[in-house]
Design a protein around this motif. Sequence first.
Motif, mmCIF file in Angstrom:
data_model
loop_
_atom_site.group_PDB
_atom_site.id
_atom_site.type_symbol
_atom_site.label_atom_id
_atom_site.label_comp_id
_atom_site.label_asym_id
_atom_site.label_seq_id
_atom_site.Cartn_x
_atom_site.Cartn_y
_atom_site.Cartn_z
ATOM 1 N N GLU A 1 107.283 -42.397 99.372
ATOM 2 C CA GLU A 1 107.162 -41.986 100.772
ATOM 3 C C GLU A 1 106.743 -40.523 100.897
ATOM 4 O OE1 GLU A 1 108.621 -44.776 103.720
ATOM 5 O OE2 GLU A 1 106.852 -44.564 102.468
ATOM 6 N N ILE A 2 107.226 -39.688 99.988
ATOM 7 C CA ILE A 2 106.836 -38.273 100.013
ATOM 8 C C ILE A 2 105.328 -38.137 99.861
ATOM 9 C CG2 ILE A 2 106.958 -36.109 98.716
ATOM 10 C CD1 ILE A 2 109.900 -36.811 98.121
ATOM 11 N N TRP A 3 104.756 -38.853 98.894
ATOM 12 C CA TRP A 3 103.310 -38.768 98.670
ATOM 13 C C TRP A 3 102.525 -39.475 99.760
ATOM 14 C CZ3 TRP A 3 101.461 -35.166 95.855
ATOM 15 C CH2 TRP A 3 102.216 -34.666 94.785
ATOM 16 N N TYR A 4 103.119 -40.514 100.345
ATOM 17 C CA TYR A 4 102.433 -41.263 101.401
ATOM 18 C C TYR A 4 102.168 -40.382 102.618
ATOM 19 C CZ TYR A 4 101.300 -45.305 104.357
ATOM 20 O OH TYR A 4 100.673 -46.209 105.186
ATOM 21 N N VAL A 5 103.175 -39.581 103.005
ATOM 22 C CA VAL A 5 102.966 -38.690 104.152
ATOM 23 C C VAL A 5 102.148 -37.461 103.762
ATOM 24 C CG1 VAL A 5 105.013 -39.435 105.400
ATOM 25 C CG2 VAL A 5 105.204 -37.555 103.791
ATOM 26 N N THR A 6 102.275 -37.037 102.504
ATOM 27 C CA THR A 6 101.594 -35.815 102.072
ATOM 28 C C THR A 6 100.084 -36.002 101.959
ATOM 29 O OG1 THR A 6 103.579 -35.084 100.885
ATOM 30 C CG2 THR A 6 101.503 -34.064 100.235
ATOM 31 N N CYS A 7 99.629 -37.228 101.779
ATOM 32 C CA CYS A 7 98.182 -37.438 101.655
ATOM 33 C C CYS A 7 97.466 -37.352 103.004
ATOM 34 C CB CYS A 7 97.875 -38.773 100.966
ATOM 35 S SG CYS A 7 98.062 -40.243 101.982
ATOM 36 N N THR A 8 98.212 -37.314 104.113
ATOM 37 C CA THR A 8 97.567 -37.253 105.432
ATOM 38 C C THR A 8 98.090 -36.126 106.318
ATOM 39 O OG1 THR A 8 99.172 -38.853 106.316
ATOM 40 C CG2 THR A 8 97.099 -39.729 105.471
ATOM 41 N N VAL A 9 99.400 -35.889 106.319
ATOM 42 C CA VAL A 9 99.998 -34.980 107.300
ATOM 43 C C VAL A 9 99.550 -33.526 107.141
ATOM 44 C CG1 VAL A 9 102.172 -34.005 108.144
ATOM 45 C CG2 VAL A 9 101.965 -36.470 107.776
ATOM 46 N N PRO A 10 99.535 -32.929 105.925
ATOM 47 C CA PRO A 10 99.096 -31.519 105.830
ATOM 48 C C PRO A 10 97.710 -31.282 106.424
ATOM 49 C CG PRO A 10 100.167 -32.187 103.796
ATOM 50 C CD PRO A 10 100.020 -33.421 104.625
ATOM 51 N N ASN A 11 96.773 -32.180 106.149
ATOM 52 C CA ASN A 11 95.434 -32.037 106.715
ATOM 53 C C ASN A 11 95.466 -32.165 108.242
ATOM 54 O OD1 ASN A 11 92.381 -31.977 106.168
ATOM 55 N ND2 ASN A 11 92.603 -33.805 107.437
ATOM 56 N N MET A 12 96.304 -33.063 108.749
ATOM 57 C CA MET A 12 96.439 -33.220 110.189
ATOM 58 C C MET A 12 97.002 -31.947 110.821
ATOM 59 S SD MET A 12 98.680 -35.964 112.485
ATOM 60 C CE MET A 12 99.215 -36.689 110.983
ATOM 61 N N TYR B 1 103.348 -46.018 111.483
ATOM 62 C CA TYR B 1 103.656 -46.471 110.125
ATOM 63 C C TYR B 1 103.392 -45.425 109.057
ATOM 64 C CZ TYR B 1 98.710 -47.641 109.097
ATOM 65 O OH TYR B 1 97.344 -47.592 108.864
ATOM 66 N N SER B 2 102.583 -44.405 109.352
ATOM 67 C CA SER B 2 102.274 -43.410 108.331
ATOM 68 C C SER B 2 103.108 -42.138 108.442
ATOM 69 C CB SER B 2 100.790 -43.035 108.385
ATOM 70 O OG SER B 2 100.473 -42.389 109.602
ATOM 71 N N VAL B 3 103.695 -41.874 109.617
ATOM 72 C CA VAL B 3 104.460 -40.646 109.814
ATOM 73 C C VAL B 3 105.888 -40.925 110.276
ATOM 74 C CG1 VAL B 3 104.569 -38.458 111.076
ATOM 75 C CG2 VAL B 3 102.354 -39.355 110.362
ATOM 76 N N VAL B 4 106.054 -41.808 111.265
ATOM 77 C CA VAL B 4 107.378 -42.057 111.836
ATOM 78 C C VAL B 4 108.257 -42.864 110.881
ATOM 79 C CG1 VAL B 4 108.640 -43.108 113.750
ATOM 80 C CG2 VAL B 4 106.489 -41.909 114.185
ATOM 81 N N THR B 5 107.709 -43.948 110.324
ATOM 82 C CA THR B 5 108.512 -44.799 109.434
ATOM 83 C C THR B 5 109.061 -44.049 108.221
ATOM 84 O OG1 THR B 5 107.264 -46.764 110.124
ATOM 85 C CG2 THR B 5 108.518 -46.929 108.086
ATOM 86 N N PRO B 6 108.270 -43.230 107.512
ATOM 87 C CA PRO B 6 108.832 -42.512 106.354
ATOM 88 C C PRO B 6 109.976 -41.573 106.682
ATOM 89 C CG PRO B 6 106.435 -42.532 106.229
ATOM 90 C CD PRO B 6 106.794 -43.068 107.571
ATOM 91 N N VAL B 7 110.000 -40.996 107.900
ATOM 92 C CA VAL B 7 111.103 -40.091 108.249
ATOM 93 C C VAL B 7 112.366 -40.874 108.604
ATOM 94 C CG1 VAL B 7 110.712 -39.883 110.750
ATOM 95 C CG2 VAL B 7 111.628 -37.947 109.485
ATOM 96 N N LEU B 8 112.209 -42.124 109.029
ATOM 97 C CA LEU B 8 113.373 -42.940 109.377
ATOM 98 C C LEU B 8 114.036 -43.575 108.162
ATOM 99 C CD1 LEU B 8 112.068 -44.788 112.580
ATOM 100 C CD2 LEU B 8 113.587 -42.803 112.472
ATOM 101 N N ASN B 9 113.271 -43.809 107.107
ATOM 102 C CA ASN B 9 113.795 -44.522 105.947
ATOM 103 C C ASN B 9 115.046 -43.886 105.339
ATOM 104 O OD1 ASN B 9 111.869 -46.453 106.239
ATOM 105 N ND2 ASN B 9 110.542 -45.730 104.595
ATOM 106 N N PRO B 10 115.095 -42.555 105.111
ATOM 107 C CA PRO B 10 116.322 -41.982 104.547
ATOM 108 C C PRO B 10 117.552 -42.230 105.413
ATOM 109 C CG PRO B 10 114.524 -40.410 104.388
ATOM 110 C CD PRO B 10 114.029 -41.534 105.243
ATOM 111 N N PHE B 11 117.381 -42.171 106.743
ATOM 112 C CA PHE B 11 118.506 -42.405 107.641
ATOM 113 C C PHE B 11 118.913 -43.877 107.621
ATOM 114 C CE2 PHE B 11 116.186 -38.746 109.373
ATOM 115 C CZ PHE B 11 117.204 -37.812 109.418
ATOM 116 N N ILE B 12 117.931 -44.756 107.594
ATOM 117 C CA ILE B 12 118.218 -46.189 107.601
ATOM 118 C C ILE B 12 118.958 -46.600 106.337
ATOM 119 C CG2 ILE B 12 117.153 -48.480 107.499
ATOM 120 C CD1 ILE B 12 114.914 -47.339 109.301
ATOM 121 N N TYR B 13 118.518 -46.093 105.181
ATOM 122 C CA TYR B 13 119.113 -46.510 103.912
ATOM 123 C C TYR B 13 120.460 -45.864 103.640
ATOM 124 C CZ TYR B 13 115.089 -49.166 102.290
ATOM 125 O OH TYR B 13 114.110 -50.112 102.157
ATOM 126 N N SER B 14 120.737 -44.725 104.268
ATOM 127 C CA SER B 14 121.989 -44.026 103.957
ATOM 128 C C SER B 14 123.033 -44.127 105.055
ATOM 129 C CB SER B 14 121.707 -42.540 103.690
ATOM 130 O OG SER B 14 121.128 -41.928 104.822
#
Length: 314
Positions: free
Chosen positions: A70-81, A278-291
Motif C-alpha cells: 500500500e505504501i508503494w501503491y500510493v507513492t507511485c501517484t500521490v507525490p506527482n499529484m 481506490y488509489s488514495v482513500v482506501t490505502p489510508v483506511l486499511n490500517p484503521f480497518i485492520y487494527s
Amino acid sequence: MNKSERATVADFVLLGFPGPWNMQITLFSVIFLVYMLTLTGNVAIICAVWWDQRLHTPMYFLLGNFSFLEIWYVTCTVPNMLVNFLCNTKTISFSGCFTQFYFFFSLGTTECFFLCIMAYDRYLAICHPLHYPCIMTGQLCGILVSLCWFIGFLAYSIPIFFISQLPFCGANIIDHFLCDVEPLMALSCAPKPIVGQVFHSMSCFIIILTILYILGSYILVLRAVLQVPSSAGRQKAFSTCGSHLVVVSLFYGTIMVMYVSPTSDNTFAIHKIITLIYSVVTPVLNPFIYSLRNKDMKCALHHVLCGTRITHSS
C-alpha cells in the motif's frame, strides 16, 4: 510501427483537478495529510509485525506485506499529484507517464492477488484449524507472497509496452491526475487498437477471477463460523473476516466500476473521483480497518507509536 511514425508527443499534461489557486491549496493540504496518514499507519503496522513476536504468524506476515504494498501503491501517484497542485505546467514526460502507468497497474494487480491469499489464509485458519499450522507454513507463505509480486508485475508488462508504441501525434492533455489506460487510449492516433481491447479483457479477467475466489472463500468461512458453538469464537471469527471484507468491498467496488462495468459514457470527472477513492482513500483506511478490532495489533501499535520495544517472557 517505427519511432518516426509514432509520436511527436514528448510529454503529457495532467490536468488533475483544475480550479482556482485556493482550491488547489486546499486539495494539496487534504491529499498531503491523507498521504502522511497512509505512510504512518502502514509503516506502524510493518514495525508492529516486525517487533512483536505474537504477530509472527502467517496472517500478520501477509498484513505486513500488504501494508508495504500500500505504501508503494500510493507513492507511485500521490507525490506527482501533490507537485501538480502547486505547479502551473503540470507536465509529465512520456517515459515518466508510462512508468507511472506500469507501476500503478502492477501494484494494483498485486493487491488483487494479495487479497486472495489473505482470504485463503482465513479460510484455512477457520475451516481447517487443526491442519492450518501444517499447511500455511512460513515457506508456503513466502512462496505465495513472491508469486503475488512476480505475477502482478509481469501481467501488464507486455500490453503496456505495446500501448507505449502507439502513435500519440495530437493533443497531449490528459484529463486525469495520473496516467490511466482510458485517457491514454483516447489520445492515441491509432483507430481502435486491439491492444486496448486486450488490456480491458485482461483487467476484467483478473478482477472477476480474484473477486469470485475471495467471495467463494468467505462463503465457506461464513458457513464454518455459523457452525461454531461458542459465541465468543463466532465473534472473533466475524471480527477478523469482517475487516478483510470491508477492505475487499472498498477496493473491488471501485475498480469494478472503473474497469469492468461499461463506464465509457461517464465523464472524466467521475473517473477521477472513483480513481481517487481506490488509489488514495482506501490505502489510508486499511490500517484503521485492520487494527481497530484486533487486540494484539492495537497493543503492538501502541508500543510502536509510544517508542517502546516489545518484550515477552519465555
